[in-house]
Write a protein that holds these residues in place. Structure first.
Motif, PDB file in Angstrom:
ATOM      1  N   LEU A 193       0.829  -1.204   0.000  1.00  0.00           N
ATOM      2  CA  LEU A 193       0.000   0.000   0.000  1.00  0.00           C
ATOM      3  C   LEU A 193       0.862   1.252   0.000  1.00  0.00           C
ATOM      4  CD1 LEU A 193      -3.002  -0.856   2.362  1.00  0.00           C
ATOM      5  CD2 LEU A 193      -2.919  -0.850  -0.134  1.00  0.00           C
ATOM      6  N   THR A 194       2.014   1.177   0.659  1.00  0.00           N
ATOM      7  CA  THR A 194       2.929   2.327   0.652  1.00  0.00           C
ATOM      8  C   THR A 194       3.508   2.534  -0.737  1.00  0.00           C
ATOM      9  OG1 THR A 194       3.496   1.878   2.963  1.00  0.00           O
ATOM     10  CG2 THR A 194       4.941   3.363   1.757  1.00  0.00           C
ATOM     11  N   ILE A 195       3.832   1.436  -1.426  1.00  0.00           N
ATOM     12  CA  ILE A 195       4.342   1.534  -2.801  1.00  0.00           C
ATOM     13  C   ILE A 195       3.293   2.172  -3.711  1.00  0.00           C
ATOM     14  CG2 ILE A 195       5.042   0.207  -4.841  1.00  0.00           C
ATOM     15  CD1 ILE A 195       6.319  -1.825  -2.915  1.00  0.00           C
ATOM     16  N   ILE A 196       2.035   1.694  -3.583  1.00  0.00           N
ATOM     17  CA  ILE A 196       0.948   2.259  -4.390  1.00  0.00           C
ATOM     18  C   ILE A 196       0.759   3.739  -4.058  1.00  0.00           C
ATOM     19  CG2 ILE A 196      -1.537   2.159  -4.848  1.00  0.00           C
ATOM     20  CD1 ILE A 196      -1.377  -0.846  -4.326  1.00  0.00           C
ATOM     21  N   ALA A 197       0.858   4.076  -2.772  1.00  0.00           N
ATOM     22  CA  ALA A 197       0.709   5.468  -2.359  1.00  0.00           C
ATOM     23  C   ALA A 197       1.840   6.331  -2.919  1.00  0.00           C
ATOM     24  CB  ALA A 197       0.684   5.570  -0.835  1.00  0.00           C
ATOM     25  N   LEU A 198       3.063   5.788  -2.966  1.00  0.00           N
ATOM     26  CA  LEU A 198       4.193   6.530  -3.541  1.00  0.00           C
ATOM     27  C   LEU A 198       3.967   6.789  -5.029  1.00  0.00           C
ATOM     28  CD1 LEU A 198       7.270   4.794  -1.841  1.00  0.00           C
ATOM     29  CD2 LEU A 198       6.528   7.165  -1.531  1.00  0.00           C
ATOM     30  N   VAL A 199       3.450   5.762  -5.731  1.00  0.00           N
ATOM     31  CA  VAL A 199       3.114   5.945  -7.152  1.00  0.00           C
ATOM     32  C   VAL A 199       1.992   6.978  -7.287  1.00  0.00           C
ATOM     33  CG1 VAL A 199       2.203   4.828  -9.226  1.00  0.00           C
ATOM     34  CG2 VAL A 199       3.856   3.624  -7.788  1.00  0.00           C
ATOM     35  N   GLY A 200       0.974   6.846  -6.416  1.00  0.00           N
ATOM     36  CA  GLY A 200      -0.182   7.744  -6.472  1.00  0.00           C
ATOM     37  C   GLY A 200       0.153   9.183  -6.150  1.00  0.00           C
ATOM     38  N   THR A 201       1.155   9.410  -5.294  1.00  0.00           N
ATOM     39  CA  THR A 201       1.513  10.774  -4.935  1.00  0.00           C
ATOM     40  C   THR A 201       2.457  11.415  -5.950  1.00  0.00           C
ATOM     41  OG1 THR A 201       2.175  12.168  -3.063  1.00  0.00           O
ATOM     42  CG2 THR A 201       3.581  10.310  -3.538  1.00  0.00           C
ATOM     43  N   THR A 202       3.042  10.578  -6.844  1.00  0.00           N
ATOM     44  CA  THR A 202       3.966  11.088  -7.868  1.00  0.00           C
ATOM     45  C   THR A 202       3.288  11.178  -9.227  1.00  0.00           C
ATOM     46  OG1 THR A 202       5.787  10.033  -6.658  1.00  0.00           O
ATOM     47  CG2 THR A 202       6.246  10.784  -8.905  1.00  0.00           C
ATOM     48  N   VAL A 203       2.687  10.064  -9.659  1.00  0.00           N
ATOM     49  CA  VAL A 203       1.980  10.053 -10.946  1.00  0.00           C
ATOM     50  C   VAL A 203       0.507  10.297 -10.642  1.00  0.00           C
ATOM     51  CG1 VAL A 203       1.727   8.829 -13.138  1.00  0.00           C
ATOM     52  CG2 VAL A 203       3.619   8.257 -11.607  1.00  0.00           C
ATOM     53  N   VAL A 204       0.134  11.552 -10.566  1.00  0.00           N
ATOM     54  CA  VAL A 204      -1.225  11.924 -10.173  1.00  0.00           C
ATOM     55  C   VAL A 204      -2.122  11.940 -11.413  1.00  0.00           C
ATOM     56  CG1 VAL A 204      -2.632  13.667  -9.020  1.00  0.00           C
ATOM     57  CG2 VAL A 204      -0.252  13.338  -8.337  1.00  0.00           C
ATOM     58  N   PRO A 205      -3.195  11.127 -11.443  1.00  0.00           N
ATOM     59  CA  PRO A 205      -4.040  11.036 -12.640  1.00  0.00           C
ATOM     60  C   PRO A 205      -4.552  12.374 -13.146  1.00  0.00           C
ATOM     61  CG  PRO A 205      -4.614   9.298 -11.096  1.00  0.00           C
ATOM     62  CD  PRO A 205      -3.632  10.180 -10.388  1.00  0.00           C
ATOM     63  N   TYR A 206      -4.964  13.260 -12.237  1.00  0.00           N
ATOM     64  CA  TYR A 206      -5.545  14.522 -12.717  1.00  0.00           C
ATOM     65  C   TYR A 206      -4.493  15.414 -13.373  1.00  0.00           C
ATOM     66  CZ  TYR A 206      -4.067  17.434  -8.626  1.00  0.00           C
ATOM     67  OH  TYR A 206      -3.375  18.137  -7.680  1.00  0.00           O
ATOM     68  N   ASN A 207      -3.198  15.188 -13.067  1.00  0.00           N
ATOM     69  CA  ASN A 207      -2.138  15.974 -13.703  1.00  0.00           C
ATOM     70  C   ASN A 207      -2.051  15.713 -15.200  1.00  0.00           C
ATOM     71  OD1 ASN A 207      -1.211  17.542 -11.609  1.00  0.00           O
ATOM     72  ND2 ASN A 207       0.438  16.150 -11.017  1.00  0.00           N
TER      73      ASN A 207
END
Length: 406
Positions: A193-207
């Motif tokens: 979940l931390t790995i997914i969160a790291l991806v989610g906080t860097t590659v932000v879909p709305y960006n």
């Protein structure tokens, strides 16, 4: 050099969007719980971000439109088009409301690290006064500021935050050999979940939507493609270094767990003494405000593109969308849930939505009718497929783990 700084803008706003309270919190949690061992995941996230955001920026530059506009025009089957736009509309608007709550909550953490928590009752609803304050700042800046003014403010804030966090990482005197070991990939099961969160906080879909729209407003024509790419790589690499610096700071500290801003500040006390809390409060507040502006702005661009509205940032409909996102963000941030949990949920939700949005972006940048000779090359397709595969794998693993726990 003068032209380089003149071209700074869209990429910096994308960096400002992901260098928010979510990045500070998630990267701190990664550092505290796993030391330097997840730096590899962050590095991969940065490369993935550059690959996807380059596609988005190229789309905005060549087509002169945002991602949602291009999808609406290119999907000829009306049933598929309506379903797709509804899916994008729902994912981004709901996701951005959660993300906005995380941004506002992060900024509130900064305020509460210096001032006490202030709440007041509206019927059965308990509203945090600092959430209202941060939402009000974002509301005012979006209402009064033009894109060019926002661009200048963001450039200053991102550079200041970058210098602060990078300097702090250097002053912690981390073990360099351990940092290098952290870039060697480990098990995906360790801190999934931390790995997914790291991806989610860097590659932000709305960006991916925000970047295409901002580039289409700043530049016109393929002659600027080189400048767009240089500005993109510089901005996102800088943002990635800041994220890594936060992980390093947290890993080098002696914190056992993170519940609030006070816990984060403990790791900085050896460097800044009693001023650590104030330093962190300013950082979280600045990060929260920048991200609290970009999330509603991106949602408004998505809705505008999906529904075919005209008029841009000045239109009343456009303003109503970002106003709604800010209001929802303020409400969600006042629900009494632990701030760190809200921020983590927003990042994990982003990680799960990412594969869907990335697939739509990948499809559109392969359309010759949209990009002509600038459509994806073979190399760009290979790297794009690799990024999407990683995003799908992480999302599927997360869902599978949740089902197993029932």
């Amino acid at each position: 050099m003068k032209n380089f700084f003149k071209n700074l803008g869209p990429g910096i706003l994308v960096s400002a969007a992901f260098i928010g309270p979510g990045t500070v919190t998630v990267c701190s949690i990664a550092g505290v719980e796993f030391g330097y061992s997840l730096l590899w995941a962050l590095l991969i996230s940065i490369f993935a971000c550059i690959i996807l955001q380059e596609m988005s920026a190229r789309l905005g530059l060549i087509s002169g439109q945002g991602l949602s506009e291009c999808i609406r025009e290119e999907m000829k089957n009306p049933v598929i088009r309506i379903f797709t736009l509804f899916l994008i509309f729902s994912a981004i608007v709901i996701g951005n409301a959660a993300y906005e709550a995380g941004n506002i909550t992060g900024a509130v953490l900064g305020m509460e690290a210096v001032f006490t928590s202030v709440n007041f009752q509206i019927g059965a609803f308990d509203l945090n006064i600092w959430s209202l304050f941060i939402g009000g700042i974002a509301f005012t800046l979006l209402l009064l500021g033009s894109y060019k003014k926002l661009e200048k403010v963001f450039i200053v804030l991102v550079i200041l935050m970058s210098i602060s966090f990078l300097l702090t990482a250097v002053l912690t005197r981390p073990d360099i050999s351990e940092i290098f070991k952290g870039f060697i990939p480990g098990s995906f099961d360790a801190g999934l979940l931390t790995i997914i969160a790291l991806v989610g906080t860097t590659v932000v879909p709305y960006n991916l939507f925000l970047h295409a729209s901002l580039v289409s407003e700043k530049w016109t024509g393929s002659k600027y493609l080189g400048a767009v790419r240089k500005e993109l790589v510089f901005s996102l690499a800088l943002g990635g270094l800041v994220s890594m610096a936060i992980v390093v700071c947290a890993a080098a500290s002696n914190i056992d767990q993170i519940e609030d801003a006070g816990d984060l500040a403990l790791g900085l006390e050896p460097l800044f003494g009693n001023s650590a809390t104030i330093f962190l409060a300013i950082g979280l507040l600045a990060a929260g405000i920048t991200s609290s502006i970009t999330a509603p702005l991106a949602a408004a661009y998505v809705v505008q593109g999906c529904l075919g509205w005209k008029g841009g940032m000045k239109s009343r409909k456009f303003k109503m969308v970002w106003m709604s996102i800010i209001v929802l963000g303020v409400m969600f941030s006042s629900l009494g849930i632990k701030p760190v949990e809200i921020i983590q949920f927003a990042q994990i939700a982003n990680g799960l939505v990412l594969p869907i949005i990335a697939i739509f972006l990948f499809w559109i940048v392969n359309q010759r009718s949209v990009l002509g000779e600038h459509k994806n090359s073979l190399f760009q397709n290979i790297t794009g497929i690799a990024v999407i595969a990683l995003a799908v794998f992480l999302g599927a693993k997360s869902i599978f783990n949740v089902i197993q726990n029932f």
